[in-house]
Design a protein around this motif. Structure first.
Motif, short mmCIF file in Angstrom:
data_model
loop_
_atom_site.label_atom_id
_atom_site.label_comp_id
_atom_site.label_asym_id
_atom_site.label_seq_id
_atom_site.Cartn_x
_atom_site.Cartn_y
_atom_site.Cartn_z
N VAL A 1 0.81 -1.23 0.00
CA VAL A 1 0.00 0.00 0.00
C VAL A 1 0.84 1.28 0.00
O VAL A 1 0.32 2.35 -0.25
CB VAL A 1 -1.01 0.03 1.16
CG1 VAL A 1 -1.93 -1.18 1.09
CG2 VAL A 1 -0.34 0.10 2.50
N GLY A 2 2.14 1.16 0.26
CA GLY A 2 2.99 2.33 0.24
C GLY A 2 4.44 1.95 0.47
O GLY A 2 4.74 0.81 0.84
N TYR A 3 5.31 2.92 0.24
CA TYR A 3 6.74 2.68 0.42
C TYR A 3 7.47 3.98 0.71
O TYR A 3 6.97 5.07 0.44
CB TYR A 3 7.35 2.01 -0.83
CG TYR A 3 7.29 2.88 -2.06
CD1 TYR A 3 8.37 3.71 -2.40
CD2 TYR A 3 6.16 2.92 -2.86
CE1 TYR A 3 8.30 4.53 -3.50
CE2 TYR A 3 6.10 3.73 -3.96
CZ TYR A 3 7.17 4.54 -4.28
OH TYR A 3 7.10 5.36 -5.38
N LEU B 1 8.41 8.89 -0.97
CA LEU B 1 7.43 8.40 0.00
C LEU B 1 6.10 8.43 -0.73
O LEU B 1 5.69 9.47 -1.24
CB LEU B 1 7.37 9.28 1.24
CG LEU B 1 6.28 8.95 2.26
CD1 LEU B 1 6.46 7.57 2.86
CD2 LEU B 1 6.24 9.99 3.36
N ALA B 2 5.45 7.29 -0.83
CA ALA B 2 4.19 7.22 -1.57
C ALA B 2 3.25 6.21 -0.92
O ALA B 2 3.69 5.18 -0.41
CB ALA B 2 4.45 6.82 -3.02
N VAL B 3 1.97 6.54 -0.96
CA VAL B 3 0.93 5.66 -0.46
C VAL B 3 -0.18 5.65 -1.51
O VAL B 3 -0.54 6.70 -2.05
CB VAL B 3 0.37 6.15 0.90
CG1 VAL B 3 -0.80 5.31 1.36
CG2 VAL B 3 1.48 6.16 1.96
N LYS B 4 -0.72 4.46 -1.79
CA LYS B 4 -1.82 4.36 -2.75
C LYS B 4 -2.96 5.26 -2.32
O LYS B 4 -3.26 5.39 -1.13
CB LYS B 4 -2.32 2.91 -2.84
CG LYS B 4 -1.40 1.98 -3.58
CD LYS B 4 -2.00 0.59 -3.65
CE LYS B 4 -1.10 -0.36 -4.42
NZ LYS B 4 -1.64 -1.74 -4.42
N GLU B 5 -3.61 5.85 -3.31
CA GLU B 5 -4.64 6.86 -3.03
C GLU B 5 -5.72 6.37 -2.06
O GLU B 5 -6.08 7.08 -1.12
CB GLU B 5 -5.28 7.32 -4.34
CG GLU B 5 -6.12 8.55 -4.18
CD GLU B 5 -6.53 9.18 -5.49
OE1 GLU B 5 -7.38 10.08 -5.44
OE2 GLU B 5 -6.03 8.77 -6.55
N GLY C 1 1.38 6.79 5.68
CA GLY C 1 2.54 7.60 5.32
C GLY C 1 3.37 7.96 6.55
O GLY C 1 4.59 7.89 6.53
N GLU C 2 2.67 8.29 7.61
CA GLU C 2 3.35 8.63 8.86
C GLU C 2 4.11 7.42 9.41
O GLU C 2 5.26 7.55 9.85
CB GLU C 2 2.33 9.12 9.89
CG GLU C 2 2.96 9.62 11.16
CD GLU C 2 1.95 10.28 12.09
OE1 GLU C 2 2.41 10.84 13.10
OE2 GLU C 2 0.73 10.25 11.82
N ALA C 3 3.50 6.25 9.35
CA ALA C 3 4.17 5.04 9.84
C ALA C 3 5.42 4.74 9.02
O ALA C 3 6.47 4.38 9.57
CB ALA C 3 3.21 3.85 9.80
N LEU C 4 5.33 4.89 7.71
CA LEU C 4 6.49 4.65 6.84
C LEU C 4 7.60 5.67 7.12
O LEU C 4 8.77 5.30 7.22
CB LEU C 4 6.07 4.71 5.37
CG LEU C 4 5.32 3.50 4.86
CD1 LEU C 4 4.59 3.82 3.56
CD2 LEU C 4 6.26 2.31 4.68
#
Length: 157
Positions: free
Chosen positions: A62-64, A80-84, A92-95
């Motif tokens: 779901v994100g990276y 830094l990207a998260v699927k919409e 995003g914060e966790a990543l």
């Protein structure tokens, strides 16, 4: 936030090709062509001082977050990207927190990143984590798109 697990992509792992393929698809979908690392992603990740953490929720990437640490003086968050459909749920914060922690374990003094000032949600996320605006870089993304260079100093403790 749906429960997920943050994993580190390792060069020799059996899921390397599949994971990179998924990230490249996401990269192409989220970022404009001239900002995308899609063509060079595998190459970037093979560099010695680079890392990638990704969030897996029930088997779905779901994100990276991609980062590098050229020296102990600093590291850079390069993507830094998260699927919409997974945004605004804390992913995003966790990543970002996981990447900051990785930098701490490598005894990095400062983390740098660049962000389009118009990407308000991302800018707010970085500020929430303590990043400060260093300067505006005119024409960073294109002739009519600027970037803030931001930094986070990590304590020596």
């Amino acid at each position: 936030m749906a429960k997920g697990v943050i994993l580190e992509l390792h060069r020799n792992s059996g899921n390397w090709a599949k994971t990179v393929e998924e990230i490249v698809k996401l990269e192409r979908k989220i970022f404009p062509k001239h900002e995308s690392l899609a063509k060079f992603f595998d190459e970037e990740l093979r560099k010695k001082n680079s890392g990638l953490l990704y969030l897996d929720v029930d088997g779905e990437l779901v994100g990276y977050v991609m980062y590098s640490w050229p020296s102990s003086l600093y590291a850079s968050i390069t993507k830094l990207a998260v699927k919409e459909q997974w945004r605004r749920q804390g992913h995003g914060e966790a990543l970002l927190e996981a990447a900051i922690q990785k930098c701490r374990t490598r005894k990095v003094s400062r983390i740098l990143l660049h962000i389009d000032p118009l990407r308000t949600p991302a800018l707010n996320l970085y500020k929430k984590q303590g990043f400060l605006v260093d300067t505006m870089i005119e024409g960073y993304y294109s002739s009519d798109r600027n970037a803030y260079r931001m930094y986070l100093d990590l304590d020596a403790s």
